[in-house]
Design a protein around this motif. Structure first.
Motif, short mmCIF file in Angstrom:
data_model
loop_
_atom_site.label_atom_id
_atom_site.label_comp_id
_atom_site.label_asym_id
_atom_site.label_seq_id
_atom_site.Cartn_x
_atom_site.Cartn_y
_atom_site.Cartn_z
N TRP A 1 0.72 -1.14 -0.11
CA TRP A 1 -0.04 -0.01 0.22
C TRP A 1 0.73 1.26 -0.02
O TRP A 1 0.36 2.15 0.40
CB TRP A 1 -1.11 -0.05 1.35
N GLY A 2 2.06 1.03 -0.57
CA GLY A 2 2.89 2.44 -0.55
C GLY A 2 4.32 2.01 0.22
O GLY A 2 4.58 1.05 0.93
N GLN A 3 5.06 3.05 0.08
CA GLN A 3 6.41 2.97 0.68
C GLN A 3 6.71 2.52 2.05
O GLN A 3 7.65 2.13 2.58
CB GLN A 3 7.42 3.89 -0.05
N ARG B 1 -4.62 5.35 -5.37
CA ARG B 1 -3.65 6.66 -4.98
C ARG B 1 -4.20 7.19 -3.79
O ARG B 1 -3.59 7.39 -2.79
CB ARG B 1 -3.71 7.57 -6.12
N ALA B 2 -5.66 7.49 -3.71
CA ALA B 2 -6.29 7.97 -2.88
C ALA B 2 -6.09 7.42 -1.50
O ALA B 2 -5.54 7.76 -0.42
CB ALA B 2 -7.65 8.49 -2.90
N ILE B 3 -6.21 5.85 -1.43
CA ILE B 3 -6.16 5.09 -0.35
C ILE B 3 -4.93 4.97 0.09
O ILE B 3 -4.69 4.91 1.27
CB ILE B 3 -6.80 3.73 -0.54
N TYR C 1 -10.07 13.69 -1.41
CA TYR C 1 -8.96 13.53 -2.23
C TYR C 1 -8.84 14.51 -3.41
O TYR C 1 -9.36 14.69 -4.16
CB TYR C 1 -9.14 11.98 -2.85
N ASP C 2 -7.49 15.14 -3.51
CA ASP C 2 -7.02 15.98 -4.22
C ASP C 2 -6.02 15.27 -5.22
O ASP C 2 -4.93 15.01 -5.03
CB ASP C 2 -6.42 17.39 -3.59
N SER C 3 -6.48 15.21 -6.51
CA SER C 3 -5.75 14.39 -7.25
C SER C 3 -4.64 15.07 -7.78
O SER C 3 -3.47 14.55 -8.25
CB SER C 3 -6.61 13.67 -8.64
N VAL C 4 -4.77 16.52 -7.88
CA VAL C 4 -3.55 17.25 -8.23
C VAL C 4 -2.31 17.23 -7.21
O VAL C 4 -1.36 16.93 -7.62
CB VAL C 4 -4.07 18.59 -8.62
N LYS C 5 -2.91 17.53 -6.13
CA LYS C 5 -1.62 17.50 -5.04
C LYS C 5 -1.31 16.05 -4.28
O LYS C 5 -0.49 15.83 -3.56
CB LYS C 5 -2.07 18.47 -3.86
N ASN C 6 -2.12 15.05 -4.96
CA ASN C 6 -1.96 13.76 -4.39
C ASN C 6 -2.20 13.86 -2.78
O ASN C 6 -1.42 13.11 -2.16
CB ASN C 6 -0.91 12.90 -4.85
N GLU C 7 -3.14 14.27 -2.30
CA GLU C 7 -3.13 14.30 -0.73
C GLU C 7 -4.60 14.33 -0.49
O GLU C 7 -5.67 14.56 -1.33
CB GLU C 7 -2.72 15.49 -0.35
N THR C 8 -5.04 13.87 0.72
CA THR C 8 -6.48 13.96 1.33
C THR C 8 -6.48 15.06 2.38
O THR C 8 -5.62 15.47 2.87
CB THR C 8 -6.85 12.59 1.93
N ARG C 9 -7.59 15.72 2.20
CA ARG C 9 -7.80 16.92 3.25
C ARG C 9 -9.28 16.87 3.67
O ARG C 9 -10.15 16.42 3.09
CB ARG C 9 -7.48 18.20 2.76
N SER C 10 -9.47 17.36 5.21
CA SER C 10 -10.70 17.12 5.84
C SER C 10 -11.81 18.02 5.32
O SER C 10 -11.43 19.02 4.73
CB SER C 10 -10.26 17.66 7.29
N MET C 11 -12.95 17.37 5.27
CA MET C 11 -14.16 18.17 4.50
C MET C 11 -14.85 18.68 5.75
O MET C 11 -15.53 19.50 6.00
CB MET C 11 -14.91 17.25 3.64
N ARG C 12 -15.23 17.51 6.64
CA ARG C 12 -15.97 17.93 7.91
C ARG C 12 -15.99 16.72 8.88
O ARG C 12 -15.61 15.57 8.56
CB ARG C 12 -17.58 18.13 7.69
#
Lengths: 496, 491
Positions: free
Chosen positions: B9-11, B239-241, B265-276
């Motif tokens: 699941w990633g490095q 990617r998001a997960i 999930y922001d696919s441009v910055k490849n990061e997730t950020r809080s909505m609520r």
């Protein structure tokens, strides 16, 4: 000048068919009557004069051509809860003061197809929430029998208009008594049909599982004619029941020999919120008349009656809290000035557009549905609702109809209960159970009592029937009206 | 639920953390009209042109359930061997948003139409896993808020409002982003097989939310989860997960705590950020919609719908392996998409060689589709044309090597296989005399090497075949070349 306002729909229909009067003549007559009298009553929100006259003209052509349906050319008024294409549909609220409906409610469409001419839209409690017509954005309606008293609600405009004969008949809706209670207060005949008998499509929703449209008229035979036009299956309303509509006029004259009338002992009580003694006397006289016509009076029990008001005031507000969410200032209706942001748009549009009683019920309903309270309130209320229905089902194994007063007292003074919502809610104590069970019921005028306002006011008796027994109710009411003249009496001020 | 070791699941995978993933997939049902009104569901119309009085929630309007949406939901239930409930109930989910006209969404809450079911997924290493489906329920989609071009205000397009959705909720059974993708692809394939969803992810017909949490390996209880909203491609799901897992592990390892919240999930910055956060979450105040009757499903109806089900991918795959002799891998790839399997069967019909057809479809054709990022429906070469190419391999008109060039030319729109073979003079040389002349010339030019070959240095065989092919510009039939060289060796 002919006194057309003293004529029933049944009579007017016959005159139109015989060519004794034209629909245009009749329509103009009632439009004039509204113009001359309604400043006293405030029973109309909108008078659609131009449309009425053009409809009347078209009706006259149909009448001339022959084979026109029975109601062709008869003018009626619609409660302002029904959407009417091209005509303001306000539901008694500032929220919809600017709303012109782009479509017709099924009831409106059905009646137009049956030949009815629409005079206008009648005043009502805001979003049908009220028992006195005092919550209307357009001001209270006055009771034609005493202008200091309320006409009842929420179909107070329709009741007052028919009572003063500003319209030969009108439509109403009944969620907890909104046809029967004003009919009783104004001395007219009103019928709330079985839930699902009349389409709710195009009727602004208050409490979807309780709302039902019905006729308000001078007599049972008029209501039968109107119901013939209103009722029927509508594929646009999933809760509408696919069941043949009988001719409600067919069995009006059936003798009442052997009719079993149930008298619920819980309704004939003088304890808290119970019936006024003068009202009781009038009701008992009416029951005696039924006995003399061959009916049998049987005491019955509706043991869960006392639950009706509390159950209703959970279920109805809960449903209304969701039904009224669409009034958000986004697509139509009232929108506040210069909203700062989305939240401001919502809170101010709704805060400014809805009146106090509507806001109270939205809040009560929102609370009852909230996480952690749902089971204790809404779910519990729905369970109790089954008990109330079961009471009626059991009773109808014993009796054909149930009779009781429509209201515990006669019309009260304007303002008398405005500051006490619970006292106001209790004025529907006899009518609410019927909506919770979904059964049909009528109110018919059975005399006068001096119970409240210091003046003799109409008393309404309620006749409740089993599911889809509207024809039986109309028959029972009609036979009484053949023996009495309460339903033909007019308030002094509106006789001429 | 057995954990798969060594999941990727990633490095940051240090083997101490186990990932738990559950997906909520929204599949737009392919009905012609909306779930509660007669308005069209077609995509891409001018804003607010596909809205009825019901969709814009005028006063007095009432919903009427589209029976086809129910039919499709039942079909899905059958396809995942789920319990299709006798009685399901529509509920109102209350919240305010400008693109939600009624102020509530009609959905299903405690009584969904489809109950517990399951699907089997196959991992890249060939292992299979069963993923549970908790439920699937019917609901209506909302409209769209348009934030551009309105001078700081928001435009509302209600064309999509009332479009039927099937929300498919999985059990938290997935243990890696790759498993999540495999599950999503499986459902994607299934809904298209049974014809209930067009699967178009660009248009949003198929999208998902992912619930993600981590826990120390061996721990029974789940960790605190976050919900990643509205992911609309397989690549972004993975990617998001992945980035969310990395974020959670880093957070916990740094002594922090994961907060239950909804993230974007922001696919441009490849990061997730809080909505609520959970505290800010709506109380939806669900209650049964009094405008709609419960949906009643009879045994008779279940049977009827079961009879309508087409052959499903798992079954088809097994049939390809058993009856056509395909490898499990090829069969899996081809049956993963209904359109691809239809393409394969059309090609097979013409060519009559399952292995050849499968090899070329999963090999060269798939490579081209991947390169151009198109699916089989949009492939530049249709099944009939592709079949002709394979026929030319089979009848020895061209070699496989030449066929690759012909396919490239076909892909570029240069004509049919025959036209390209003809115009470019690519026809394979099968005339023994002509090939023999090439062979003789190559042997004459490389006498020493030929002696080595004759002396048993088999490696030299490739050299000679290559030289002949080169001389013939690839057109000599390699099998014949081989044969001729061997006969020369015996002389």
């Amino acid at each position: 000048m002919s006194m057309y306002h003293t004529r029933s729909v049944t009579e007017l229909s016959a005159m139109l068919q015989a060519g004794e009067v034209s629909s245009v003549e009749l329509t103009r007559y009632f439009l004039d009557r509204i113009n001359n009298n309604d400043d006293k009553l405030n029973s109309f929100i909108t008078v659609s004069e131009e449309m009425a006259l053009s409809q009347a003209k078209a009706c006259d052509e149909k009448l001339k051509a022959g084979n026109a349906p029975a109601l062709t050319g008869v003018p009626v008024a619609h409660k302002d809860i029904f959407c009417t294409h091209g005509v303001k549909t306000s539901c008694g609220s500032k929220m919809l003061d600017n709303f012109i409906s782009p479509y017709d409610a099924t009831v409106v469409k059905n009646m137009r197809e049956a030949g009815v001419v629409m005079l206008g839209k009648t005043n009502m409690d805001e979003f049908a929430m009220g028992s006195s017509n005092e919550t209307s954005y357009y001001g209270p309606v006055k009771n034609p029998w005493n202008l200091d008293t309320v006409p009842g609600g929420s179909s107070g405009g329709s009741a007052a208009a028919v009572s003063a004969r500003l319209a030969p008949a009108a439509t109403g809706t009944d969620t907890g008594g909104s046809i029967r209670q004003p009919a009783a207060f104004c001395g007219i005949t009103g019928l709330k049909p079985t839930y699902g008998r009349v389409s709710r499509f195009g009727m602004v929703a208050f409490a979807s599982s309780l709302d039902q449209a019905g006729p308000m008229g001078q007599s049972a035979s008029d209501c039968a004619l109107l119901l013939n036009a209103m009722a029927g299956f509508d594929e646009k309303d999933s809760t509408c029941i696919e069941k043949d509509v009988p001719d409600y006029s067919a069995d009006l004259d059936k003798p009442l020999n052997g009719l079993r009338i149930g008298l619920p002992k819980e309704y004939f009580t003088h304890s808290d919120g119970g019936m006024n003694a003068e009202v009781e006397t009038v009701i008992k006289t009416a029951l005696e008349l039924y006995r003399s016509m061959g009916a049998e009076l049987v005491e019955i029990e509706l043991p869960n009656s006392s639950l009706s008001v509390p159950v209703y005031y959970v279920v109805a507000p809960a449903e209304c809290s969701a039904n009224l969410s669409r009034f958000d200032g986004v697509r139509y209706g009232y929108r506040c000035e210069n909203p700062k942001d989305l939240n401001d748009l919502y809170t101010r549009s709704r805060g400014e557009g809805f009146g106090a009683e509507v806001q109270r019920r939205i809040m009560v309903g929102t609370y009852a549905l909230s996480s952690g309270y749902y089971d204790a309130y809404y779910l519990k209320a729905q369970q109790l609702r089954h008990l109330i229905s079961d009471d009626f089902k059991k009773a109808y194994q014993q009796v054909d109809v149930i009779m009781a007063p429509a209201t515990p007292e006669t019309a009260f003074n304007l303002g008398a209960k405005s500051d006490d919502p619970v006292a106001m809610y209790l004025s529907d104590i006899y009518t609410i159970a019927v909506n919770l069970a979904g059964i049909p019921a009528m109110s018919i005028p059975v005399g006068f009592a001096n119970s409240n306002s210091g003046k003799s006011m109409p008393v309404g008796m309620q006749i409740m029937g089993n599911y889809f027994k509207e024809a039986k109710l109309l028959n029972v009411a009609h036979m009484y009206q053949q023996q009495t003249d309460w339903h033909t009496r007019l308030p002094e001020e509106f006789k001429a | 639920m057995t954990a798969v070791m060594n999941s990727e699941w990633g490095q940051n995978d240090n083997g101490q953390w186990e990932v738990v993933i559950g997906l909520e997939i929204h599949a737009q049902l392919a009905t012609r009209s909306k779930i509660f009104s007669g308005a069209s569901t077609a995509y891409g119309a001018e804003p607010n042109t596909q809205t009825s009085v019901v969709d814009i929630a005028l006063p007095g309007v009432l919903p009427v359930l589209n029976k086809e949406a129910v039919h499709m939901a039942v079909k899905f239930g059958m396809a995942i061997e789920a319990e299709v409930t006798d009685r399901s109930v529509f509920a109102r989910k209350n919240y305010f948003y400008p693109d939600l006209p009624k102020g509530y969404q009609i959905s299903q809450f405690d009584l969904p139409i489809v109950g517990k079911g399951h699907v089997t997924i196959e991992l890249e290493n060939g292992e299979t896993r069963i993923i549970g489906v908790t439920r699937a329920h019917l609901e209506e989609d909302a409209g769209k808020s348009l934030h551009e071009d309105y001078h700081g205000m928001t435009g509302i397009d209600l064309n999509r409002a009332g479009t039927p959705l099937l929300e498919i909720v999985s059990e938290p059974d997935m243990r890696s982003p790759k498993e999540a993708v495999a599950y999503m692809k499986k459902i994607h394939s299934l809904v298209q097989y049974i014809g209930i969803c067009d699967g178009n992810m660009q248009e949003g017909s198929f999208r998902c939310d992912a619930n993600v949490s981590v826990r120390p390996r061996g721990q029974q209880e789940f960790g605190t989860r976050t919900e990643l909203k509205n992911i609309n491609s397989f690549r972004f799901v993975e990617r998001a997960i992945n980035v969310e897992i990395e974020r959670q592990i880093e957070l916990i390892e740094d002594g922090g705590e994961v907060v239950q919240e909804t993230r974007l999930y922001d696919s441009v910055k490849n990061e997730t950020r809080s909505m609520r956060s959970k505290e800010e979450a709506n109380d939806y105040r669900y209650f049964p919609d009094p405008d709609l009757l419960p949906v009643v499903i009879t045994d008779e109806y279940r049977q009827q719908v079961r009879g309508e089900l087409p052959e499903l991918p798992d079954h088809k795959k097994q049939r390809y392996v058993d009856n056509l002799g395909l490898s499990a891998y090829d069969a899996g790839v081809i049956t993963s998409s209904l359109a691809l399997s239809i393409y394969f069967e059309q090609v097979l019909n013409e060519v009559g060689d399952a292995k050849l057809s499968a090899n070329w479809i999963t090999g060269e054709l798939s490579a081209k589709m991947n390169r151009e990022e198109v699916d089989i429906q949009n492939a530049a070469v249709g099944a009939k044309d592709f079949a002709l190419l394979l026929k030319r391999i089979k009848d020895n008109t061209i070699s496989g090597k030449i066929a690759k060039d012909v396919l490239e030319a076909m892909w570029n729109g240069e004509g049919s296989a025959d036209e390209i073979i003809e115009s470019k003079g690519l026809k394979q040389i099968t005339d023994t005399g002509a090939i023999e002349a090439f062979v003789d010339e190559v042997i004459a030019n490389n006498p020493a090497q030929f002696e080595e070959l004759k002396g048993g240095k088999e490696k030299m065989m490739g050299f000679f075949v290559g030289q002949v092919m080169k001389m013939s510009r690839g057109k000599a039939n390699p099998a014949q070349v081989n044969e001729l060289i061997r006969s020369k060796m015996k002389q």
